[in-house]
Design a protein around this motif. Structure first.
Motif, PDB file in Angstrom:
ATOM      1  N   GLY A   1      18.993   0.897 -43.575  1.00 32.38           N
ATOM      2  CA  GLY A   1      19.505   2.217 -43.805  1.00 32.38           C
ATOM      3  C   GLY A   1      20.031   2.557 -45.341  1.00 32.38           C
ATOM      4  N   ILE A   2      19.983   3.474 -46.125  1.00 38.70           N
ATOM      5  CA  ILE A   2      21.005   3.819 -47.159  1.00 38.70           C
ATOM      6  C   ILE A   2      22.367   3.227 -47.233  1.00 38.70           C
ATOM      7  CG2 ILE A   2      21.453   4.579 -49.296  1.00 38.70           C
ATOM      8  CD1 ILE A   2      19.294   6.846 -48.396  1.00 38.70           C
ATOM      9  N   SER A   3      22.761   2.545 -47.934  1.00 41.45           N
ATOM     10  CA  SER A   3      24.807   1.963 -47.768  1.00 41.45           C
ATOM     11  C   SER A   3      24.823   1.876 -49.400  1.00 41.45           C
ATOM     12  CB  SER A   3      24.736   0.626 -47.146  1.00 41.45           C
ATOM     13  OG  SER A   3      25.965   0.029 -47.717  1.00 41.45           O
ATOM     14  N   PHE A   4      26.344   2.346 -49.226  1.00 41.04           N
ATOM     15  CA  PHE A   4      26.520   2.012 -50.938  1.00 41.04           C
ATOM     16  C   PHE A   4      27.342   1.125 -51.775  1.00 41.04           C
ATOM     17  CE2 PHE A   4      25.425   6.874 -50.306  1.00 41.04           C
ATOM     18  CZ  PHE A   4      25.017   6.911 -50.779  1.00 41.04           C
TER      19      PHE A   4
ATOM     20  N   VAL B   1       5.939  -3.082 -35.838  1.00 37.36           N
ATOM     21  CA  VAL B   1       7.401  -2.914 -36.276  1.00 37.36           C
ATOM     22  C   VAL B   1       7.957  -2.466 -36.073  1.00 37.36           C
ATOM     23  CG1 VAL B   1       7.696  -0.987 -37.584  1.00 37.36           C
ATOM     24  CG2 VAL B   1       5.325  -0.879 -36.866  1.00 37.36           C
ATOM     25  N   ILE B   2       9.621  -2.883 -36.938  1.00 37.28           N
ATOM     26  CA  ILE B   2      10.599  -3.256 -37.599  1.00 37.28           C
ATOM     27  C   ILE B   2      11.236  -2.139 -37.827  1.00 37.28           C
ATOM     28  CG2 ILE B   2      12.532  -4.446 -36.678  1.00 37.28           C
ATOM     29  CD1 ILE B   2      11.020  -7.482 -37.108  1.00 37.28           C
ATOM     30  N   ASP B   3      12.199  -1.890 -37.062  1.00 36.07           N
ATOM     31  CA  ASP B   3      12.470  -0.219 -37.190  1.00 36.07           C
ATOM     32  C   ASP B   3      14.365  -0.356 -37.376  1.00 36.07           C
ATOM     33  OD1 ASP B   3      13.244   2.761 -37.766  1.00 36.07           O
ATOM     34  OD2 ASP B   3      12.507   3.426 -36.132  1.00 36.07           O
ATOM     35  N   GLY B   4      14.338  -0.460 -38.695  1.00 37.74           N
ATOM     36  CA  GLY B   4      16.384  -0.288 -39.111  1.00 37.74           C
ATOM     37  C   GLY B   4      16.853   1.075 -38.711  1.00 37.74           C
ATOM     38  N   GLN B   5      15.856   2.195 -37.723  1.00 31.34           N
ATOM     39  CA  GLN B   5      16.473   3.569 -37.407  1.00 31.34           C
ATOM     40  C   GLN B   5      17.239   4.289 -39.288  1.00 31.34           C
ATOM     41  OE1 GLN B   5      18.896   2.643 -33.788  1.00 31.34           O
ATOM     42  NE2 GLN B   5      17.104   0.743 -34.623  1.00 31.34           N
ATOM     43  N   ASN B   6      16.922   4.006 -40.277  1.00 28.62           N
ATOM     44  CA  ASN B   6      17.862   4.101 -41.779  1.00 28.62           C
ATOM     45  C   ASN B   6      19.709   4.026 -41.417  1.00 28.62           C
ATOM     46  OD1 ASN B   6      15.852   5.916 -42.251  1.00 28.62           O
ATOM     47  ND2 ASN B   6      15.669   7.560 -41.066  1.00 28.62           N
TER      48      ASN B   6
ATOM     49  N   ALA C   1      19.276  -3.942 -46.787  1.00 27.89           N
ATOM     50  CA  ALA C   1      17.199  -4.231 -47.571  1.00 27.89           C
ATOM     51  C   ALA C   1      16.851  -5.201 -46.118  1.00 27.89           C
ATOM     52  CB  ALA C   1      17.029  -5.463 -48.014  1.00 27.89           C
ATOM     53  N   ALA C   2      15.507  -4.392 -46.115  1.00 27.42           N
ATOM     54  CA  ALA C   2      14.597  -5.228 -44.382  1.00 27.42           C
ATOM     55  C   ALA C   2      14.421  -6.510 -44.523  1.00 27.42           C
ATOM     56  CB  ALA C   2      13.518  -3.890 -45.071  1.00 27.42           C
ATOM     57  N   VAL C   3      14.475  -6.859 -45.895  1.00 28.64           N
ATOM     58  CA  VAL C   3      13.830  -8.958 -45.270  1.00 28.64           C
ATOM     59  C   VAL C   3      15.526  -8.939 -46.392  1.00 28.64           C
ATOM     60  CG1 VAL C   3      12.847 -10.711 -46.126  1.00 28.64           C
ATOM     61  CG2 VAL C   3      11.787  -9.349 -44.463  1.00 28.64           C
ATOM     62  N   LYS C   4      16.046  -9.779 -46.565  1.00 31.66           N
ATOM     63  CA  LYS C   4      17.211 -10.326 -47.196  1.00 31.66           C
ATOM     64  C   LYS C   4      17.339 -11.624 -46.756  1.00 31.66           C
ATOM     65  CE  LYS C   4      21.451  -9.370 -49.090  1.00 31.66           C
ATOM     66  NZ  LYS C   4      22.791  -7.976 -48.970  1.00 31.66           N
TER      67      LYS C   4
ATOM     68  N   LYS D   1       7.125  -1.340 -31.529  1.00 35.56           N
ATOM     69  CA  LYS D   1       7.825  -0.906 -31.994  1.00 35.56           C
ATOM     70  C   LYS D   1       9.509  -1.230 -31.814  1.00 35.56           C
ATOM     71  CE  LYS D   1       9.740   3.340 -34.513  1.00 35.56           C
ATOM     72  NZ  LYS D   1       9.668   4.749 -35.038  1.00 35.56           N
ATOM     73  N   TYR D   2      10.040  -2.793 -32.719  1.00 36.41           N
ATOM     74  CA  TYR D   2      11.324  -3.073 -32.361  1.00 36.41           C
ATOM     75  C   TYR D   2      12.195  -2.288 -32.880  1.00 36.41           C
ATOM     76  CZ  TYR D   2       8.056  -6.528 -30.859  1.00 36.41           C
ATOM     77  OH  TYR D   2       6.790  -6.555 -29.827  1.00 36.41           O
ATOM     78  N   LEU D   3      13.331  -1.943 -32.489  1.00 38.94           N
ATOM     79  CA  LEU D   3      14.102  -1.108 -33.020  1.00 38.94           C
ATOM     80  C   LEU D   3      15.483  -1.868 -32.649  1.00 38.94           C
ATOM     81  CD1 LEU D   3      14.583   2.230 -30.887  1.00 38.94           C
ATOM     82  CD2 LEU D   3      13.412   1.459 -32.701  1.00 38.94           C
TER      83      LEU D   3
END
Lengths: 421, 147
Positions: free
Chosen positions: A112-115, A84-89, A120-123, A63-65
């Motif tokens: 993670g959520i951002s307003f 697994v690559i984790d964006g930690q929400n 995105a996971a992959v942009k 798991k890659y943080l």
């Protein structure tokens, strides 16, 4: 003097050979860079930093943080044993800023959520020739996001999210100002829109399954000249929306169980010059809702057991409905005006009660698909409670004998006696 | 007795006044474009003199609707403050930024702020152009004249 010296010549030769080989190997022979606990590179960021164009980076199990990873050169990123690559929400995960990058076989979780920023996971931003394939996306805000990208492929990805509130979830596959993109064979569920196209040209969407998304399975805005075919859109909050667009081809898709007060198989809003051919509409609140749309050919489709098969608003003109099957819908066609500028020809209507004396397969009396009661419901929704009541049957029989309120020209004068195959 | 009458009058008057109501994100749909309203930063609303409420998913839908589909003269309109998504503010009290980097649901990218200083901050960070309400009307009409 030097030229005459054989030893020095020899040294020159070796130095030059060494230089040539090292240049070739650095620039033209792709290296494999391994990343993992047991390897020199422990994380992806450092591996990308050390890589050269054309290299292949292989992530090993773990798991890659990591987040805000930037790929700014042409590399291939892949994994063995499902890294697994984790964006930690909190963060976005990968941003691709180079052409011809390939990303495959990786699991991305928790972008993670951002307003303000669309995390995105992959942009992919302002690039071309990229391939994103065979990845798993789990619980991301946006999963795959393409901005100003062209000539790329999004294929065989599995995208899942679990948000329950639409305003807190992003889209599965999101395209903005893109050209020539193929979106193929992806599975998307639980996002806000499964696939979202905004200002996209000349792109194909095929063989995807988009289900249980909170808003639309597929959403088109201002995206001309695109095709979508052989997709399945099941149980989405409000079906598929095609809006403010020209020249869309919609072939062989299945629209099923899009059920709810504002749910449609397809919502057509201000679109023109398009084709809807050979699709299946099964158990949707409304099969197709058409508003402000012109010159659309709707042929060879099956409309089965929908609430409304077609809701055709009077501001739509020159739409053609040919050789469709209308089977077991509560309402075949409804409209909101006594005027009609659309054409129905040679459709099969399961409610048709006419006859065919000359046995040419075409009913001898015309079929009026708009029931008086549907007109009433269109103007005053709560009257729907009277559906199936004796009162509405009397209304419809009376209207059949003396058509007064239903559009006189909305008529199929050559209804097919047999189901169209 | 007077009190009761007073309460009754207040009650009746309040029943008649034109009040806005919060947008139910994810359930309400836009009265112009028919899309579900989901983006909390951009919901807008129109209240007619008779108290009928129309809801929209963006400033551009609201403007287009008021310009083309309303006969009423005494309506008022509300927009969402970008930085306080639960609050609808009167469109005359808001400040507007048109920026390609702040993307509204319908693609014309007009964002409302409740104060000039908020707008300045966002303009510095995201670039774009300040618009007056009148300029917004012109901009929407120009962009959507064929819709």
């Amino acid at each position: 003097m030097l030229i005459g010296n054989g030893k020095i010549n020899n040294i020159y030769f070796w130095v030059i050979t060494y230089l040539v080989i090292s240049i070739i190997s650095n620039n033209f022979i792709a290296k494999e860079i391994h990343v993992g606990n047991e390897y020199f590179y422990k994380n992806l960021t450092s591996a990308i930093k050390a890589s050269k164009p054309h290299d292949k980076i292989i992530l090993h199990k773990g798991k890659y943080l990591e987040h805000d990873i930037i790929i700014d050169k042409q590399i291939e990123l892949t994994s063995v044993e499902n890294a697994v690559i984790d964006g930690q929400n909190k963060y976005h995960i990968i941003l691709v800023k180079a052409d011809s990058v390939k990303i495959s076989g990786i699991t991305f979780i928790n972008a993670g959520i951002s307003f303000i920023d669309d995390n995105a996971a992959v942009k992919l931003d302002s690039v071309k020739g990229c391939i994103v394939s065979n990845n798993v996306f789990d619980n991301n805000f946006f999963a795959i996001y393409l901005a100003r990208t062209s000539d790329s492929i999004i294929k065989d990805n599995k995208i899942k999210a679990y948000t329950e509130k639409e305003s807190y979830s992003g889209n599965g596959i999101h395209l903005w100002y893109c050209k020539n993109i193929t979106v193929e064979n992806n599975f998307i569920s639980g996002q806000r829109d499964g696939i979202y196209f905004e200002f996209v040209r000349d792109s194909n969407i095929k063989k995807n399954i988009s289900e249980n998304n909170l808003r639309y399975g597929l959403h088109f805005m201002f995206s001309d000249n695109c095709n979508y075919s052989n997709n399945k859109f099941v149980k989405n909050g409000a079906g598929v929306a095609v809006m403010y667009t020209k020249k869309v081809k919609m072939f062989k898709n299945e629209f099923m169980n899009n059920w709810g007060p504002a749910s449609y198989g397809i919502l057509l809003k201000d679109i023109s010059d398009s084709e809807i051919d050979s699709n299946l509409f099964y158990k949707n609140s409304s099969g197709i809702y058409i508003e402000g749309s012109n010159r659309i050919n709707i042929n060879n489709n099956n409309f089965m057991e929908n609430g409304w098969a077609i809701r055709l608003m009077a501001n739509s003109m020159d739409n053609n409905f040919k050789r469709n099957n209308f089977i077991g819908n509560s309402f075949d066609v409804s409209t909101n005006s006594t005027k009609n500028f659309n054409f129905f020809e040679n459709n099969f209507w399961s409610d048709y009660k006419g006859y065919d004396i000359d046995k040419n397969g075409i009913g001898d009396i015309p079929y009026r698909p708009v029931k008086l009661f549907s007109l009433i419901v269109e103007k005053n929704r709560p009257t729907l409670i009277l559906l199936r009541s004796f009162f509405t049957e009397i209304l419809d029989v009376a209207e059949k004998i003396f058509p007064v309120l239903t559009p006189e020209t909305l008529i199929d004068s050559s209804p097919s006696m047999n189901k169209i195959l | 007795m007077k009190k009761i009458i007073l309460i009754l009058i207040v009650f009746i008057l309040s029943g008649c006044s034109n009040k806005s109501e919060p947008i139910n994100y994810g359930y309400d749909s836009c009265d112009k474009c028919r899309m579900q309203i989901v983006d909390r930063k951009y919901g807008t609303e129109l209240v007619t003199s008779k108290g009928k409420i129309y809801k929209f998913d963006s400033i551009e839908c609201l403007v287009f609707f008021t310009e083309n589909s309303i006969d009423d003269e005494n309506f008022f309109t509300l927009v969402t403050d970008y930085l306080n998504n639960n609050e609808l503010i009167n469109n005359k009290k808001a400040f507007y930024l048109q920026s390609e980097n702040l993307r509204s649901p319908m693609g014309l990218n007009i964002t409302a702020f409740s104060s000039q200083s908020d707008l300045k901050k966002f303009k510095e960070k995201y670039a774009g152009k300040e618009l007056s309400w009148k300029e917004i009307i012109e901009y929407v009409n120009r962009k959507w004249q064929n819709k």
